[in-house]
Design a protein around this motif. Sequence first.
Motif, PDB file in Angstrom:
ATOM      1  N   GLN A  90      18.026 116.135  87.075  1.00 14.46           N
ATOM      2  CA  GLN A  90      18.584 117.150  86.184  1.00 14.46           C
ATOM      3  C   GLN A  90      20.083 116.907  86.012  1.00 14.46           C
ATOM      4  O   GLN A  90      20.860 116.998  86.972  1.00 14.46           O
ATOM      5  N   LEU A  91      20.496 116.606  84.785  1.00 16.13           N
ATOM      6  CA  LEU A  91      21.909 116.392  84.454  1.00 16.13           C
ATOM      7  C   LEU A  91      22.464 117.676  83.842  1.00 16.13           C
ATOM      8  O   LEU A  91      21.774 118.352  83.082  1.00 16.13           O
ATOM      9  N   ILE A  92      23.711 117.981  84.155  1.00 20.70           N
ATOM     10  CA  ILE A  92      24.304 119.196  83.608  1.00 20.70           C
ATOM     11  C   ILE A  92      25.752 118.949  83.223  1.00 20.70           C
ATOM     12  O   ILE A  92      26.459 118.174  83.871  1.00 20.70           O
ATOM     13  N   THR A  93      26.182 119.600  82.151  1.00 19.81           N
ATOM     14  CA  THR A  93      27.596 119.642  81.802  1.00 19.81           C
ATOM     15  C   THR A  93      27.933 121.057  81.384  1.00 19.81           C
ATOM     16  O   THR A  93      27.076 121.788  80.860  1.00 19.81           O
ATOM     17  N   VAL A  94      29.175 121.469  81.646  1.00 23.33           N
ATOM     18  CA  VAL A  94      29.653 122.807  81.299  1.00 23.33           C
ATOM     19  C   VAL A  94      31.001 122.638  80.611  1.00 23.33           C
ATOM     20  O   VAL A  94      31.953 122.139  81.223  1.00 23.33           O
ATOM     21  N   CYS A  95      31.080 123.029  79.345  1.00 23.99           N
ATOM     22  CA  CYS A  95      32.339 122.869  78.606  1.00 23.99           C
ATOM     23  C   CYS A  95      32.219 123.543  77.245  1.00 23.99           C
ATOM     24  O   CYS A  95      31.127 123.939  76.828  1.00 23.99           O
ATOM     25  N   ARG A  96      33.364 123.640  76.568  1.00 27.10           N
ATOM     26  CA  ARG A  96      33.339 124.038  75.169  1.00 27.10           C
ATOM     27  C   ARG A  96      32.803 122.870  74.357  1.00 27.10           C
ATOM     28  O   ARG A  96      33.102 121.711  74.646  1.00 27.10           O
ATOM     29  N   LEU A  99      31.067 114.710  74.064  1.00 26.29           N
ATOM     30  CA  LEU A  99      29.635 114.960  74.237  1.00 26.29           C
ATOM     31  C   LEU A  99      28.763 114.051  73.368  1.00 26.29           C
ATOM     32  O   LEU A  99      27.600 113.815  73.696  1.00 26.29           O
ATOM     33  N   ASP A 100      29.318 113.532  72.279  1.00 29.27           N
ATOM     34  CA  ASP A 100      28.557 112.549  71.498  1.00 29.27           C
ATOM     35  C   ASP A 100      28.315 111.297  72.333  1.00 29.27           C
ATOM     36  O   ASP A 100      27.207 110.722  72.320  1.00 29.27           O
ATOM     37  N   THR A 101      29.326 110.883  73.098  1.00 28.24           N
ATOM     38  CA  THR A 101      29.154 109.743  74.004  1.00 28.24           C
ATOM     39  C   THR A 101      28.065 110.025  75.026  1.00 28.24           C
ATOM     40  O   THR A 101      27.241 109.155  75.339  1.00 28.24           O
ATOM     41  N   LEU A 141      23.069 121.427  78.640  1.00 32.89           N
ATOM     42  CA  LEU A 141      24.404 121.606  78.058  1.00 32.89           C
ATOM     43  C   LEU A 141      24.741 123.094  78.026  1.00 32.89           C
ATOM     44  O   LEU A 141      24.155 123.856  77.256  1.00 32.89           O
ATOM     45  N   ILE A 142      25.699 123.494  78.871  1.00 27.64           N
ATOM     46  CA  ILE A 142      26.104 124.891  78.937  1.00 27.64           C
ATOM     47  C   ILE A 142      27.461 125.048  78.268  1.00 27.64           C
ATOM     48  O   ILE A 142      28.436 124.391  78.643  1.00 27.64           O
ATOM     49  N   GLY A 143      27.511 125.911  77.288  1.00 24.20           N
ATOM     50  CA  GLY A 143      28.743 126.122  76.551  1.00 24.20           C
ATOM     51  C   GLY A 143      28.460 126.223  75.065  1.00 24.20           C
ATOM     52  O   GLY A 143      27.367 125.860  74.599  1.00 24.20           O
ATOM     53  N   ASP A 144      29.432 126.706  74.343  1.00 22.90           N
ATOM     54  CA  ASP A 144      29.273 126.830  72.894  1.00 22.90           C
ATOM     55  C   ASP A 144      30.544 126.339  72.224  1.00 22.90           C
ATOM     56  O   ASP A 144      31.562 126.124  72.882  1.00 22.90           O
ATOM     57  N   GLY A 145      30.475 126.166  70.929  1.00 18.10           N
ATOM     58  CA  GLY A 145      31.642 125.678  70.214  1.00 18.10           C
ATOM     59  C   GLY A 145      31.288 125.218  68.821  1.00 18.10           C
ATOM     60  O   GLY A 145      30.106 125.183  68.437  1.00 18.10           O
ATOM     61  N   ILE A 188      18.600 120.638  76.741  1.00 16.28           N
ATOM     62  CA  ILE A 188      18.575 122.090  76.573  1.00 16.28           C
ATOM     63  C   ILE A 188      19.981 122.571  76.243  1.00 16.28           C
ATOM     64  O   ILE A 188      20.912 122.353  77.012  1.00 16.28           O
ATOM     65  N   PHE A 189      20.138 123.198  75.094  1.00 15.38           N
ATOM     66  CA  PHE A 189      21.413 123.800  74.691  1.00 15.38           C
ATOM     67  C   PHE A 189      21.368 125.287  75.048  1.00 15.38           C
ATOM     68  O   PHE A 189      20.620 126.053  74.446  1.00 15.38           O
ATOM     69  N   TYR A 190      22.160 125.692  76.005  1.00 17.97           N
ATOM     70  CA  TYR A 190      22.126 127.070  76.489  1.00 17.97           C
ATOM     71  C   TYR A 190      23.056 128.002  75.715  1.00 17.97           C
ATOM     72  O   TYR A 190      22.832 129.204  75.668  1.00 17.97           O
ATOM     73  N   GLY A 191      24.126 127.468  75.156  1.00 21.77           N
ATOM     74  CA  GLY A 191      25.164 128.320  74.619  1.00 21.77           C
ATOM     75  C   GLY A 191      26.075 128.816  75.733  1.00 21.77           C
ATOM     76  O   GLY A 191      26.035 128.318  76.861  1.00 21.77           O
ATOM     77  N   TYR A 192      26.891 129.815  75.406  1.00 20.66           N
ATOM     78  CA  TYR A 192      27.847 130.348  76.380  1.00 20.66           C
ATOM     79  C   TYR A 192      27.125 131.026  77.537  1.00 20.66           C
ATOM     80  O   TYR A 192      26.145 131.743  77.356  1.00 20.66           O
ATOM     81  N   MET A 193      27.621 130.822  78.741  1.00 18.45           N
ATOM     82  CA  MET A 193      27.075 131.456  79.933  1.00 18.45           C
ATOM     83  C   MET A 193      28.235 131.913  80.809  1.00 18.45           C
ATOM     84  O   MET A 193      29.175 131.157  81.068  1.00 18.45           O
ATOM     85  N   LEU A 194      28.180 133.150  81.282  1.00 19.68           N
ATOM     86  CA  LEU A 194      29.297 133.729  82.016  1.00 19.68           C
ATOM     87  C   LEU A 194      29.488 133.102  83.394  1.00 19.68           C
ATOM     88  O   LEU A 194      30.608 132.774  83.783  1.00 19.68           O
TER      89      LEU A 194
END
Length: 376
Positions: free
Chosen positions: A199-205, A212-214, A233-237, A257-263
């Motif tokens: 499971q790979l994860i990133t958290v950012c705008r 993120l394209d890379t 992918l956690i974050g939105d923008g 999986i695109f989660y969008g913003y998460m607190l």
Amino acid sequence: MRILQALFFPPEQPGGVSSMVPFMLDRFNKRGWETELFSLPKRVRGKGAEEVRFVTFDWKAYAGNPVVDKYIQTIKDYIWWTKMRIKSSYDIIHAHHPIACLVMKRLFPDTPVLMTVHSSYERELMLNGKIDKNGPEYAFLTSIYRELEEQADQLITVSNSFKQYLSEFVQEPERIGVIPNGFDEKRFRPVHHENQVPQLITVCRLVPAKGLDTLLYACAELKRKGHPFVLHLIGDGPIRPELEALAQEIGIYDDTIFYGYMLHPEDFMPFFDVFVLPSRAEAFGSVFAEAALCGLAVVGTDVGGIAEQIEHGVNGLLVPVDDVQALAVALEKMTSDPMYRYQLARVALDKALNTYSMSRVVRQLRSVYRTYRKES
């Protein structure tokens, strides 16, 4: 001692300043140092009307540019809000944004004002394609650093690499202090788990500066070679639609999986395996330390504060910016060898606990505060 921590907008989400200052404030208060938090509500717009002048340059040479005009209006709004809300005095004001610093020194000239420069707004705008290095916006925003040097009693930044970046724009770079960000260890707890599929994860705008394209192209290469994974992918923008379209185009949408913003992503980050973020620039990169404190193996780019946190092959992996193949190879190493990533994660956790603890930040800042308290 009464201390005011002056932010820009309220701390609403984890990462960077927002993940540090409120917890730092709590530590100070528990030790008997009366500390308060101040910020500008996002709803305050167009309220201020006072004239803005700088000592080191004439900002009106850049007037009429939307970025500059918005920046100046925000200074006016911050002045208006500060005058209305702050009625008491403080021994020290610690600002965490240029606008907060300039306003606080203007309104409280006899109070020591310290300024921590956490990031580079102009560099973010350039990487996100909003401004040009040869344009007026860049000239205005980089001129602010010299004004901060003139106004603040002490400049601090979060990494040696960012201190080097700032040195181009100030007269006495040797006077800039370096205090890396710190994190409340209690918020981050590694959790033992076994995932059959890495499971790979990133958290950012979701902005171009994060590269993120890379990451998506590297994951497509990983899939082409037959290595299973799930990318979270956690974050939105603003570029979320583009990233979703790209994931669809290169055949990894079902693996992403695109989660969008998460607190509070740190609540379930420990259940993943690898944190990866191929940023094109980072003054510090707080989320790497947060991921390490969650027990994840980390992969980042060899830039800025990331390279100061990660020693390649010891507590994580570093790759060049915008290098899809190098990132794919790094992810292949991490996903195909659980013991290797576990060893890197353990070393990363130990370093983060020893180097990026909130206790260390509080000790360093108390020492700085005492210096200016004695001088005031």
